[in-house]
Design a protein around this motif. Structure first.
Motif, PDB file in Angstrom:
ATOM      1  N   THR A 114      15.962 -64.780 -17.790  1.00  9.95           N
ATOM      2  CA  THR A 114      15.698 -64.589 -16.304  1.00  9.95           C
ATOM      3  C   THR A 114      16.573 -65.227 -15.346  1.00  9.95           C
ATOM      4  N   PRO A 115      17.132 -63.998 -14.645  1.00 13.61           N
ATOM      5  CA  PRO A 115      18.026 -64.476 -13.649  1.00 13.61           C
ATOM      6  C   PRO A 115      18.051 -65.937 -12.799  1.00 13.61           C
ATOM      7  N   ARG A 116      18.868 -66.382 -12.718  1.00 17.27           N
ATOM      8  CA  ARG A 116      18.720 -67.677 -11.758  1.00 17.27           C
ATOM      9  C   ARG A 116      18.500 -67.211 -10.257  1.00 17.27           C
ATOM     10  N   SER A 117      17.780 -68.134  -9.758  1.00 20.69           N
ATOM     11  CA  SER A 117      17.229 -67.751  -8.265  1.00 20.69           C
ATOM     12  C   SER A 117      18.414 -67.304  -7.273  1.00 20.69           C
ATOM     13  N   GLY A 118      18.293 -66.021  -6.518  1.00 24.14           N
ATOM     14  CA  GLY A 118      19.256 -65.729  -5.576  1.00 24.14           C
ATOM     15  C   GLY A 118      20.435 -64.812  -6.285  1.00 24.14           C
ATOM     16  N   THR A 119      20.205 -64.705  -7.615  1.00 20.71           N
ATOM     17  CA  THR A 119      21.276 -63.612  -8.315  1.00 20.71           C
ATOM     18  C   THR A 119      20.643 -62.710  -9.074  1.00 20.71           C
ATOM     19  N   ASP A 120      21.328 -61.818  -9.616  1.00 21.13           N
ATOM     20  CA  ASP A 120      20.854 -60.964 -10.757  1.00 21.13           C
ATOM     21  C   ASP A 120      21.318 -61.292 -12.277  1.00 21.13           C
ATOM     22  N   ARG A 121      21.960 -62.412 -12.399  1.00 21.52           N
ATOM     23  CA  ARG A 121      22.382 -63.048 -13.654  1.00 21.52           C
ATOM     24  C   ARG A 121      21.787 -64.443 -14.171  1.00 21.52           C
ATOM     25  N   CYS A 122      21.627 -64.606 -15.414  1.00 22.24           N
ATOM     26  CA  CYS A 122      21.095 -65.683 -15.899  1.00 22.24           C
ATOM     27  C   CYS A 122      22.055 -66.679 -15.780  1.00 22.24           C
ATOM     28  N   ASP A 123      21.916 -68.084 -16.103  1.00 19.42           N
ATOM     29  CA  ASP A 123      22.626 -69.230 -16.076  1.00 19.42           C
ATOM     30  C   ASP A 123      23.971 -68.862 -16.826  1.00 19.42           C
ATOM     31  N   ASP A 124      23.769 -68.530 -18.182  1.00 15.17           N
ATOM     32  CA  ASP A 124      24.912 -68.294 -19.163  1.00 15.17           C
ATOM     33  C   ASP A 124      25.971 -66.983 -18.646  1.00 15.17           C
ATOM     34  N   HIS A 125      25.430 -65.997 -17.780  1.00 13.69           N
ATOM     35  CA  HIS A 125      26.340 -65.135 -17.568  1.00 13.69           C
ATOM     36  C   HIS A 125      26.589 -65.087 -15.932  1.00 13.69           C
ATOM     37  N   GLU A 126      26.285 -65.818 -15.253  1.00 10.98           N
ATOM     38  CA  GLU A 126      26.726 -66.008 -13.796  1.00 10.98           C
ATOM     39  C   GLU A 126      28.013 -66.139 -13.561  1.00 10.98           C
ATOM     40  N   ALA A 127      28.587 -66.834 -14.591  1.00 13.60           N
ATOM     41  CA  ALA A 127      30.166 -67.533 -14.502  1.00 13.60           C
ATOM     42  C   ALA A 127      30.948 -66.281 -14.731  1.00 13.60           C
ATOM     43  N   TYR A 128      30.662 -64.920 -15.342  1.00 15.38           N
ATOM     44  CA  TYR A 128      31.596 -63.975 -15.518  1.00 15.38           C
ATOM     45  C   TYR A 128      31.977 -62.997 -14.338  1.00 15.38           C
ATOM     46  N   CYS A 129      33.312 -63.009 -13.956  1.00 12.13           N
ATOM     47  CA  CYS A 129      33.665 -62.288 -12.979  1.00 12.13           C
ATOM     48  C   CYS A 129      33.309 -60.988 -12.760  1.00 12.13           C
ATOM     49  N   ARG A 130      33.009 -60.729 -11.455  1.00  8.08           N
ATOM     50  CA  ARG A 130      32.334 -59.272 -11.082  1.00  8.08           C
ATOM     51  C   ARG A 130      33.342 -58.364 -10.212  1.00  8.08           C
ATOM     52  N   ILE A 131      34.648 -58.786 -10.011  1.00  8.91           N
ATOM     53  CA  ILE A 131      35.484 -58.396  -9.397  1.00  8.91           C
ATOM     54  C   ILE A 131      35.886 -56.891  -9.947  1.00  8.91           C
ATOM     55  N   VAL A 132      36.023 -55.743  -9.186  1.00  9.17           N
ATOM     56  CA  VAL A 132      36.430 -54.667  -9.631  1.00  9.17           C
ATOM     57  C   VAL A 132      37.924 -54.558  -9.358  1.00  9.17           C
ATOM     58  N   LYS A 133      38.835 -54.288 -10.508  1.00  9.88           N
ATOM     59  CA  LYS A 133      40.383 -54.446 -10.144  1.00  9.88           C
ATOM     60  C   LYS A 133      40.567 -52.971  -9.781  1.00  9.88           C
ATOM     61  N   LYS A 134      41.914 -52.679  -9.328  1.00  6.05           N
ATOM     62  CA  LYS A 134      42.396 -51.728  -8.890  1.00  6.05           C
ATOM     63  C   LYS A 134      42.349 -50.381  -9.693  1.00  6.05           C
ATOM     64  N   ASN A 135      42.315 -50.742 -11.090  1.00  7.00           N
ATOM     65  CA  ASN A 135      42.202 -49.422 -12.224  1.00  7.00           C
ATOM     66  C   ASN A 135      40.881 -49.232 -12.286  1.00  7.00           C
ATOM     67  N   GLY A 136      39.801 -49.783 -11.644  1.00  9.28           N
ATOM     68  CA  GLY A 136      38.400 -49.507 -11.552  1.00  9.28           C
ATOM     69  C   GLY A 136      37.541 -50.318 -12.509  1.00  9.28           C
ATOM     70  N   GLU A 137      38.143 -51.204 -13.409  1.00  2.83           N
ATOM     71  CA  GLU A 137      37.700 -51.909 -14.378  1.00  2.83           C
ATOM     72  C   GLU A 137      36.737 -53.052 -13.759  1.00  2.83           C
ATOM     73  N   VAL A 138      35.885 -53.675 -14.260  1.00  5.52           N
ATOM     74  CA  VAL A 138      35.477 -54.924 -14.009  1.00  5.52           C
ATOM     75  C   VAL A 138      36.365 -56.121 -14.598  1.00  5.52           C
ATOM     76  N   CYS A 139      36.578 -57.148 -13.715  1.00  6.32           N
ATOM     77  CA  CYS A 139      37.380 -58.166 -14.642  1.00  6.32           C
ATOM     78  C   CYS A 139      36.539 -58.597 -15.730  1.00  6.32           C
ATOM     79  N   GLY A 140      35.431 -59.209 -15.556  1.00  5.06           N
ATOM     80  CA  GLY A 140      34.719 -59.669 -16.721  1.00  5.06           C
ATOM     81  C   GLY A 140      35.189 -60.967 -17.229  1.00  5.06           C
ATOM     82  N   ASN A 141      36.154 -61.669 -16.776  1.00  3.71           N
ATOM     83  CA  ASN A 141      36.383 -63.094 -17.345  1.00  3.71           C
ATOM     84  C   ASN A 141      35.616 -64.060 -17.035  1.00  3.71           C
ATOM     85  N   TRP A 142      35.223 -64.854 -17.824  1.00  2.08           N
ATOM     86  CA  TRP A 142      34.540 -66.309 -17.745  1.00  2.08           C
ATOM     87  C   TRP A 142      35.305 -67.302 -16.773  1.00  2.08           C
TER      88      TRP A 142
END
Length: 164
Positions: free
Chosen positions: A119-147
């Motif tokens: 279940t996602p944490r309140s106010g977001t679309d991710r669970c506690d374990d995955h909320e810390a993964y970076c969502r920023i889209v880099k210039k090359n179009g890939e999502v950063c994804g770093n914890w």
């Protein structure tokens, strides 16, 4: 194919059946199963066709194709997919929110990622374990994804998004 040929084919395929360790702990015989091969399913479909049982024929032929096999609310999805192990278009991680799940893949490094069913944490679309993964889209179009991404521009962008 006539009925006697279909029966012979079924018996030939049935002779190849063997025990397969179970999915979870295949160390106990009561957790083992007999897996029906594609050949056996096709032979049974051919036999059903010779007997005029079209619904059974279609069902058996369907089981020879790769399926989604995602379980949601104790219901198994048997939608046909292009490749074994791939989820159907309804059950990709990005659609997790429509089922009340986290939208981050359970195992992002898998070739065909599955939904995280937490279940996602309140106010977001991710669970506690995955909320810390970076969502920023880099210039090359890939999502950063770093914890806990240390990149200063990514941190600033995350903080600005969180304040909105």
């Amino acid at each position: 194919m006539n009925e006697s040929d279909a029966v012979a084919c079924v018996l030939e395929e049935a002779a190849r059946l063997s025990l397969t360790p179970g999915y979870i702990n295949g160390d106990s015989y009561d957790e083992w199963y007999v897996e029906a091969s594609d050949g056996l399913l096709k032979a049974l479909a051919a036999l059903a066709a010779t007997r005029g049982q079209l619904a059974l024929t279609e069902r058996l032929e369907r089981f020879t194709a790769p399926m989604c096999l995602e379980v949601i609310d104790n219901k198994l999805c048997t939608a046909i997919v292009a490749v074994e192990g791939m989820p159907c278009s309804n059950h990709v991680p990005q659609n997790g929110a429509s089922f009340g799940f986290c939208t981050y893949p359970a195992s992002p490094n898998d070739e065909y990622p599955r939904m995280c069913k937490r279940t996602p944490r309140s106010g977001t679309d991710r669970c506690d374990d995955h909320e810390a993964y970076c969502r920023i889209v880099k210039k090359n179009g890939e999502v950063c994804g770093n914890w806990n991404c240390p990149a200063p521009p990514h941190r600033k962008a995350r903080q600005a998004a969180a304040q909105r």
